[in-house]
Design a protein around this motif. Structure first.
Motif, PDB file in Angstrom:
ATOM      1  N   LEU A  39      31.270  43.521  44.169  1.00 11.36           N
ATOM      2  CA  LEU A  39      32.653  43.083  44.334  1.00 11.36           C
ATOM      3  C   LEU A  39      33.540  43.444  43.152  1.00 11.36           C
ATOM      4  CD1 LEU A  39      32.299  39.568  46.003  1.00 11.36           C
ATOM      5  CD2 LEU A  39      32.403  41.830  47.047  1.00 11.36           C
ATOM      6  N   ASN A  40      33.065  44.280  42.259  1.00  7.82           N
ATOM      7  CA  ASN A  40      33.915  44.710  41.157  1.00  7.82           C
ATOM      8  C   ASN A  40      34.998  45.652  41.669  1.00  7.82           C
ATOM      9  OD1 ASN A  40      32.541  43.308  39.119  1.00  7.82           O
ATOM     10  ND2 ASN A  40      30.950  44.889  39.061  1.00  7.82           N
ATOM     11  N   THR A  42      38.734  46.707  43.473  1.00 11.32           N
ATOM     12  CA  THR A  42      39.391  46.366  44.740  1.00 11.32           C
ATOM     13  C   THR A  42      38.956  47.260  45.891  1.00 11.32           C
ATOM     14  OG1 THR A  42      41.273  47.792  44.197  1.00 11.32           O
ATOM     15  CG2 THR A  42      41.426  45.474  43.543  1.00 11.32           C
ATOM     16  N   GLU A  43      38.082  48.234  45.616  1.00  6.52           N
ATOM     17  CA  GLU A  43      37.711  49.169  46.674  1.00  6.52           C
ATOM     18  C   GLU A  43      37.085  48.448  47.871  1.00  6.52           C
ATOM     19  OE1 GLU A  43      36.884  49.428  43.527  1.00  6.52           O
ATOM     20  OE2 GLU A  43      37.866  51.253  42.778  1.00  6.52           O
ATOM     21  N   TRP A  44      36.276  47.438  47.611  1.00  7.41           N
ATOM     22  CA  TRP A  44      35.571  46.758  48.695  1.00  7.41           C
ATOM     23  C   TRP A  44      36.528  46.030  49.624  1.00  7.41           C
ATOM     24  CZ3 TRP A  44      35.492  41.351  49.146  1.00  7.41           C
ATOM     25  CH2 TRP A  44      36.013  40.636  48.059  1.00  7.41           C
ATOM     26  N   VAL A  45      37.559  45.367  49.077  1.00  7.82           N
ATOM     27  CA  VAL A  45      38.484  44.659  49.972  1.00  7.82           C
ATOM     28  C   VAL A  45      39.359  45.647  50.733  1.00  7.82           C
ATOM     29  CG1 VAL A  45      38.569  42.422  48.802  1.00  7.82           C
ATOM     30  CG2 VAL A  45      40.064  44.252  48.037  1.00  7.82           C
ATOM     31  N   ASN A  46      39.801  46.701  50.053  1.00  8.76           N
ATOM     32  CA  ASN A  46      40.656  47.678  50.727  1.00  8.76           C
ATOM     33  C   ASN A  46      39.904  48.458  51.796  1.00  8.76           C
ATOM     34  OD1 ASN A  46      43.098  47.174  49.300  1.00  8.76           O
ATOM     35  ND2 ASN A  46      42.290  48.290  47.541  1.00  8.76           N
ATOM     36  N   TYR A  49      38.710  45.124  54.829  1.00  8.47           N
ATOM     37  CA  TYR A  49      39.531  44.120  55.507  1.00  8.47           C
ATOM     38  C   TYR A  49      40.717  44.655  56.313  1.00  8.47           C
ATOM     39  CZ  TYR A  49      36.633  40.629  53.319  1.00  8.47           C
ATOM     40  OH  TYR A  49      35.558  39.864  52.953  1.00  8.47           O
ATOM     41  N   GLY A 221      39.101  41.809  43.225  1.00  9.56           N
ATOM     42  CA  GLY A 221      39.218  41.729  44.678  1.00  9.56           C
ATOM     43  C   GLY A 221      39.938  40.476  45.129  1.00  9.56           C
ATOM     44  N   GLN A 224      43.661  40.970  44.860  1.00  8.38           N
ATOM     45  CA  GLN A 224      44.175  41.734  45.996  1.00  8.38           C
ATOM     46  C   GLN A 224      44.304  40.848  47.229  1.00  8.38           C
ATOM     47  OE1 GLN A 224      45.291  45.206  46.554  1.00  8.38           O
ATOM     48  NE2 GLN A 224      46.038  43.820  48.158  1.00  8.38           N
ATOM     49  N   ALA A 225      43.293  40.011  47.491  1.00  9.54           N
ATOM     50  CA  ALA A 225      43.373  39.094  48.625  1.00  9.54           C
ATOM     51  C   ALA A 225      44.542  38.137  48.463  1.00  9.54           C
ATOM     52  CB  ALA A 225      42.061  38.318  48.753  1.00  9.54           C
TER      53      ALA A 225
END
Length: 322
Positions: A39-40, A42-46, A49, A221, A224-225
């Motif tokens: 989860l480091n 913001t790539e995972w949220v972008n 989601y 992340g 960003q959320a």
């Protein structure tokens, strides 16, 4: 007896050596999961989601169904669940807003929390399944939460209502009375928050030292959320980031109890909120559990969690269980 204290002004130095043995083992096991390592940034949220298939809510457990009545309704078109214990019911009514950094649905551990709350307090618990970001924003959530509260007040007195929540849901619990006041509704009796997320900007300079020992969460992340949840508005607006509320709003916060662990990035802003609210004249107490991870009461068998639920029962006026 586990180590805890009602924290005074200032911050607390976190340590991986603190907490009961069970808490330290739980932190170690959480640290083995890929959650934080993946989860480091913001790539995972972008990547995950925007444009997703909207997530389902965790199913209510068979045990909860056997010991409670379950009522499902639609309020403002949104699924809303109320559970009531079949035995030992009291006048208390809890409105529980779940966490999940505003982008994740209610999960199985939230039902564990709700089951323990009803067992300890005899309260009915209404669970608003508010619409999530990035599909929705706080501007959609608060009118719905006002409607939920108005519906609860049809059968409960305001002083018997407790707003509760964890993480992002803890932020919602603390912010809701301001929306209720704007709608001309009376203030609820009290608030309880587990590891509340109270400033989505992630700019508190104390955060990095908690991030270094938090086995579960990372910051980027979540920020960003939080921006998605703010929906283009200033993320420091009080309904999004209660720790940033002006003094005159903080002064109106109902009696509030916060339960917070030191191995949790949310500790920094919970401290800021508590200090500012107390300075404004509000009755806000934060009980700190050294070594506690984010929303540790989701695991009710931890020694620290048992203390938390006993304290909540007393706060709601319920005698301690044998």
């Amino acid at each position: 007896m586990t180590s805890r204290y009602a924290a005074g002004p200032g911050t607390v130095e976190p340590s991986v050596k603190d907490g009961s043995r069970a808490m330290r083992v739980a932190c170690s096991l959480i640290g083995l999961l890929p959650t934080k390592r993946n989860l480091n940034g913001t790539e995972w949220v972008n990547a995950k989601y925007p444009g997703r298939t909207y997530p389902p809510t965790a199913a209510i457990s068979w045990t909860l169904k056997q010991t409670h009545t379950i009522q499902e309704t639609r309020i403002d078109g949104v699924r809303t669940i109320t559970v009531r214990p079949l035995l030992g019911a009291t006048r208390s009514h809890i409105i529980y807003t779940h966490g999940g950094i505003y982008i994740n649905e209610l999960g199985r551990p939230h039902w564990w929390i709700i089951a323990e709350l009803t067992r300890r307090t005899g309260a009915a618990v209404t669970v608003p399944l508010y619409r999530l970001a990035p599909e929705s924003t706080y501007r959609d959530a608060f009118p719905y939460l006002v409607s939920v509260y108005r519906e609860v007040l049809r059968t409960a007195e305001p002083e018997d209502v407790t707003l509760m929540g964890d993480s992002a849901g803890g932020g919602l619990a603390i912010a809701q009375p301001w929306a209720f006041s704007d709608a001309g509704l009376p203030s609820p009796g009290r608030i309880v928050a587990f590891s509340p997320w109270l400033d989505v900007t992630g700019t508190n300079p104390e955060i990095p030292k908690y991030d270094a020992v938090d086995p579960m969460l990372s910051v980027a992340g979540g920020v960003q959320a939080g921006l998605w949840w703010a929906g283009g508005d200033d993320p420091r607006t009080p309904l999004v980031s209660p720790a940033c509320a002006p003094e005159q709003m903080l002064a109106t916060v109902p009696p509030t109890r916060i339960y917070q662990g030191t191995r949790d990035v949310c500790m920094a802003d919970a401290t800021v909120f508590r200090d500012r609210a107390v300075a404004a004249g509000a009755d806000v107490t934060m009980t700190v559990y050294p070594g506690g991870f984010h929303v540790f009461p989701a695991f009710p068998r931890l020694p620290e969690s048992r203390e938390v639920y006993a304290d909540i029962a007393a706060f709601l006026g319920r005698p301690a269980l044998p």
